[in-house]
Structures are given as C-alpha cells and as structure tokens.
Design a protein around this motif. Structure first.
Motif, short mmCIF file in Angstrom:
data_model
loop_
_atom_site.label_atom_id
_atom_site.label_comp_id
_atom_site.label_asym_id
_atom_site.label_seq_id
_atom_site.Cartn_x
_atom_site.Cartn_y
_atom_site.Cartn_z
N ARG A 1 105.37 115.09 103.89
CA ARG A 1 106.82 115.55 104.10
C ARG A 1 107.92 114.90 103.23
O ARG A 1 109.03 115.34 102.67
N SER A 2 107.60 113.56 102.85
CA SER A 2 108.27 112.94 101.84
C SER A 2 108.32 113.90 100.62
O SER A 2 109.50 113.99 100.10
N HIS A 3 107.43 113.89 99.94
CA HIS A 3 107.36 114.58 99.00
C HIS A 3 107.86 115.79 98.87
O HIS A 3 108.69 116.25 97.81
N GLY A 4 107.63 116.76 99.82
CA GLY A 4 108.36 117.94 99.83
C GLY A 4 109.93 117.98 99.99
O GLY A 4 110.38 118.81 99.18
N ARG A 5 110.26 116.88 100.49
CA ARG A 5 111.74 116.84 100.74
C ARG A 5 112.36 116.14 99.21
O ARG A 5 113.34 116.95 98.86
N VAL A 6 111.88 115.45 98.65
CA VAL A 6 112.37 114.97 97.35
C VAL A 6 112.12 116.12 96.17
O VAL A 6 113.24 116.12 95.30
N ARG A 7 111.37 117.11 96.38
CA ARG A 7 111.45 118.09 95.22
C ARG A 7 112.43 119.03 95.53
O ARG A 7 112.76 119.93 94.66
N SER A 8 112.82 119.22 96.68
CA SER A 8 113.74 120.36 97.19
C SER A 8 115.04 120.13 96.44
O SER A 8 115.67 119.05 96.27
N LYS A 9 115.66 121.25 96.40
CA LYS A 9 116.93 121.28 95.66
C LYS A 9 117.99 121.84 96.59
O LYS A 9 119.11 122.51 95.98
N ALA A 10 117.74 122.01 97.83
CA ALA A 10 118.57 122.67 98.79
C ALA A 10 119.70 121.87 98.94
O ALA A 10 119.76 120.85 98.60
N SER A 11 121.05 122.44 99.36
CA SER A 11 122.13 121.78 99.41
C SER A 11 122.25 120.82 100.32
O SER A 11 123.16 119.62 100.13
N ALA B 1 114.40 112.39 100.82
CA ALA B 1 113.21 112.60 101.68
C ALA B 1 113.23 111.86 103.02
O ALA B 1 113.53 110.68 102.96
N LEU B 2 112.93 112.60 104.08
CA LEU B 2 113.05 112.04 105.58
C LEU B 2 111.63 111.92 105.99
O LEU B 2 111.32 113.08 106.43
N THR B 3 111.08 110.99 106.37
CA THR B 3 109.83 110.87 107.01
C THR B 3 109.49 109.96 108.21
O THR B 3 108.42 109.74 108.42
N LEU B 4 110.44 109.23 108.69
CA LEU B 4 109.93 108.16 109.46
C LEU B 4 110.83 108.77 110.81
O LEU B 4 111.80 109.25 110.91
N ILE B 5 110.31 108.38 111.93
CA ILE B 5 110.80 108.91 113.22
C ILE B 5 110.92 107.86 114.20
O ILE B 5 110.00 107.07 114.55
N PHE B 6 112.04 107.67 114.94
CA PHE B 6 112.37 106.76 115.78
C PHE B 6 113.20 107.39 116.99
O PHE B 6 113.73 108.09 116.88
N LEU B 7 113.03 106.82 118.14
CA LEU B 7 113.77 107.17 119.20
C LEU B 7 114.82 105.94 119.57
O LEU B 7 114.38 104.91 119.77
N ILE C 1 119.95 103.75 99.08
CA ILE C 1 119.33 103.14 100.24
C ILE C 1 119.26 104.17 101.48
O ILE C 1 120.42 104.54 101.85
N ASP C 2 118.04 104.55 101.82
CA ASP C 2 118.13 105.52 102.83
C ASP C 2 116.88 105.03 104.21
O ASP C 2 115.97 105.01 103.68
N SER C 3 117.39 104.95 105.36
CA SER C 3 116.43 104.62 106.23
C SER C 3 115.74 105.55 106.68
O SER C 3 114.38 105.03 107.41
N GLY C 4 115.86 106.64 106.28
CA GLY C 4 115.06 107.78 106.52
C GLY C 4 114.03 108.34 105.58
O GLY C 4 113.07 109.35 105.88
N THR C 5 114.07 107.68 104.30
CA THR C 5 112.96 108.20 103.36
C THR C 5 111.95 107.11 103.38
O THR C 5 111.94 105.93 103.37
N THR C 6 110.70 107.58 103.46
CA THR C 6 109.45 106.69 103.62
C THR C 6 109.06 106.01 102.25
O THR C 6 109.17 104.80 102.28
N LEU C 7 108.96 106.60 101.39
CA LEU C 7 108.56 106.02 100.04
C LEU C 7 109.91 105.73 99.03
O LEU C 7 111.04 105.87 99.58
#
Length: 429
Positions: free
Chosen positions: A60-70, A9-15, A306-312
């Motif tokens: 966005r976080s929940h949507g990505r965690v449920r996904s089974k895409a490769s 799940a990826l839900t945080l945005i930085f520049l 550990i993932d800096s891009g996942t919110t929860l």
C-alpha cells in the motif's frame, strides 16, 4: 485517511478510543492509539500473519507514493480509526484519523454508492445541529478543497491514490469527543464513496495543518498542540496501545528532547521539515540541495514531510542511493532479494542468528534523531531483514517506522516538531 492535495503513503492502522475528554484551558487530554492488526489475529507477533501484515503495508505504501492523484490517501488499512460522535442527538461513529490531510467526512444517508460499514450511517436530517454550507460562503471557497455547487449547497470531491474517493455535501455539525461537544465543525457528508475502506470505519478525520483540519478548527481549545507516541509497527509490543495527546498533555519536555522547525510551505496540509542528511554507522551523508545551493545558504528548506500515516521513509533518489550503498557496505549479512518483492535492500537472516545493523541517525535542522534498528529495518519474512527506506518519486516523507518509540510533539503556534526517545508501549510519556 483523508484527502490530500499531494502525494503521500499511508499504511499503518490504529484504533483511537476517545473517552472522558475535557477541553480545559489549563489542561489537556490523551487518547489511546491501538494497532488495528492487533484485532485481526491472536497469533504471536512473529507468526506468518505478522509478515502478511508487513507485506500488505509495504504494498500500500509504494502504491500511494507513486500516485499523482490530487488527494492521495490509502483508506482504512493505512490510518487511525477514531471513535467519536456527530450530530444532535449524538450518533457514535468511527473514522480514520489522518495527520496528513484536512477534511473530516463520513458516509451519510442517502448513500447512493457507498462501501459497507458495520456502524450506523449518519442521517443529517435527524441532526438538529447539522447545517449545509452555502455555495456563496467563505467555507465553500477555501483553497484546500475541491468544491462545487449543487443548487445552493456546497459539495466536495476527494480522490485517493488507490482510486478510492468520496463525494458529497459540505456541512457543519457538532462533534462530540467523549463528554465534550464542539459545535460548528466543518464535515463532509459523503453520498458517493468507494475504495479499500474497511467495515469498521465510516470515513476520514483530518488532522493536518490546513484550514478544514480538525486540529485547526479546535485551535485555541487545544493550544494548537498535539503529540503521539507510536508503538513500533512490527514489534512484539505492537498490540499495546499508543497515545495521542492534545493541549497541555501534548507538551514534550524533559531530558533528551530535540526540536526542529516546521517550515511554512504550500500546501498547508503537510508538516514540512528540513532534512540535512543522515548518518549510517560512522559515515555522515549530507543531503545536497536540489537547487544547487551551497552549505550555509537557504537551500529551499522544507524538503521532507513528517507523516505518522506513512510506513516507510522516502528520500530523494540520489541520496537514497548513497544511504543504500553505505548500509550495504556495513552489513555483515548476505544480501538477498526481498521475498515479498517490496523493498530494495534485504539481507538473509539465519535461524538463531542475531542481526547486527549499523546505527543510523536522521539530521534535521537543529535536531539529530538517533534511530534504533526498529526504526530502520523491517522483517518481511522469517529469513529476510530489509532497509525500511525507499527512493521518493516525488515528495520525500519521514514515515512512521522511523518515528516508532519516539514521543513526537507538534506545536503549531511555535511551528516546531519535537522528538523524545520513549518506550511507547509503557505509556508514551
């Protein structure tokens, strides 16, 4: 964001602004990480805009965690956007930097089916250093990419959990980070790209642990080290820059540092850790191995990434139930439904009332990470305070809310991750 061979799940945005970088063997370099939402509004952090960003991030976080895409990454609104240059002569561009994926790709001419971007498209024909990857090459055959052939040219295809995708040619070119040029970096040249990408990005920069990752390709130049310090996502200081460090600048040392091993597992993209349990208030909760191993035995370590891009933070269902019940028992506030409809355990905030939440800790192998309220709870409205944990439908993930105000260092030679409590808004060192 970048393509992943598994759920994330990826839900945080930085520049990320990369400037004046120097790959000196005796030194390192740092770059700024700036929360993307800071550029969307000048309104204060506790305004209604803030809660809209929270709700969007959680959705966005929940949507990505449920996904089974490769290759499961939610583009643009869940990553870091990194400024760099590509090609000869160099073309300045920007792409989402993803620590949980590998392939770096940008949109290229001719763009057959592309998302809008407000930065110039890269034309590989105008770059004297660009070379297509041949079909019969080892690079085309690497295991962490979905590759095929278009004549003699190796092609790639990546798909994301929200149905975003990129398809194009695999090539190599020179990447320029500030004043330093790095030749022969594997890049994807996207000709068919669609999804929820924003106009300020041209693609993805992969910073995971796989063979095509930019981190892996830089390798010895950065001594296989990088670190970051994330300003808490929904805090008043979230408009201040965070830091992303490489090489010697990425060494995490001094008082308060704790270290846990990275567990080698497949796919190599992810940084797997061994979560032993959690403490809520005065109650220690142990995570029972799913394979039935007894305490003291090898429990099939590497049970969370550990993932800096996942919110929860997503933890196994049964264990989540225990954590949830312990938090619920120790909270003094009235339990309510999340007005945003995103989180499972929420409490009512009364105007002017200071919310007392139980202290929590995450127990990794050899490292007890003491968490503060900013790491464990999030406001989804002016009147609701919710637990920033959820049950994992698949892969367990230690997300970026839990990592806020920690200097998190990766030493890929020693295969360790280190944590140091840090005021990231004050400089992150």
């Amino acid at each position: 964001m970048a393509a992943k061979p598994s759920t994330k799940a990826l839900t945080l945005i930085f520049l990320i602004f990369l400037s004046n970088l120097n790959f000196n063997e005796a030194a390192g370099f740092s770059v700024d990480l700036i929360h993307r939402d800071a550029f969307l509004s000048d309104s204060p952090a506790n305004s209604s805009d803030r809660f809209l960003h929270v709700r969007n991030a959680l959705r966005r976080s929940h949507g990505r965690v449920r996904s089974k895409a490769s290759a499961d990454v939610l583009p643009d609104k869940g990553a870091y956007v990194m400024k760099f240059s590509v090609g000869t002569p160099p073309l300045e561009t920007a792409a989402i930097a993803d620590t949980g994926s590998d392939l770096t790709w940008i949109q290229c001419k001719p763009c057959r089916l592309c998302f809008p971007q407000n930065i110039p498209l890269f034309d590989p024909k105008r770059s004297s250093s660009y070379k297509t990857v041949p079909c019969n090459s080892d690079t085309c055959r690497i295991a962490d990419l979905q590759t095929a052939c278009n004549g003699r040219t190796c092609t790639y295809s990546v798909q994301y959990g929200d149905r975003s995708f990129s398809r194009g040619d695999l090539g190599t070119d020179t990447i320029k980070l500030g004043d330093t040029s790095v030749p022969n970096i594997v890049v994807g040249c996207g000709h068919f790209d669609q999804g929820s990408f924003g106009s300020g990005t041209a693609g993805i920069v992969g910073l995971g642990g796989g063979k095509t990752s930019l981190i892996t390709q830089l390798g010895k130049k950065i001594e296989h080290k990088f670190s970051y310090c994330l300003v808490p996502l929904f805090s008043e200081g979230s408009k201040k820059s965070s830091k992303l460090n490489f090489g010697q600048n990425a060494v995490v040392s001094g008082a308060g540092v704790i270290t846990t091993p990275i567990i080698p597992k497949s796919p190599e993209t992810f940084y797997y850790l061994d979560l032993k349990g959690m403490t809520v208030g005065n109650q220690r909760l142990d995570l029972v191995p799913s394979n039935g191993s007894k305490e003291g035995e090898d429990s099939g370590a590497g049970n969370i990434i550990i993932d800096s891009g996942t919110t929860l933070t997503y933890i196994p269902t049964e264990f989540y139930g225990q954590v949830r019940q312990s938090v619920k028992r120790q909270m003094k506030l009235k339990e309510i439904m999340d007005p945003a409809g995103q989180l499972d355990l929420c409490f009512e905030l009364r105007e002017g009332e200071e919310a007392a939440v139980p202290a929590m800790a995450a127990h990794f192998r050899g490292a007890d990470v003491e968490l503060k309220a900013v790491n464990t709870f999030v406001q989804t409205s002016e009147r609701s305070l919710c637990l920033a944990f959820a049950e994992a439908s698949g892969l367990a993930i230690y997300g970026n809310i839990a990592q806020g105000n920690f200097l998190v260092g990766y030493d890929l030679q020693k295969k360790t991750v280190s944590f140091k409590p840090t005021d990231c808004a004050a400089g992150g060192k």
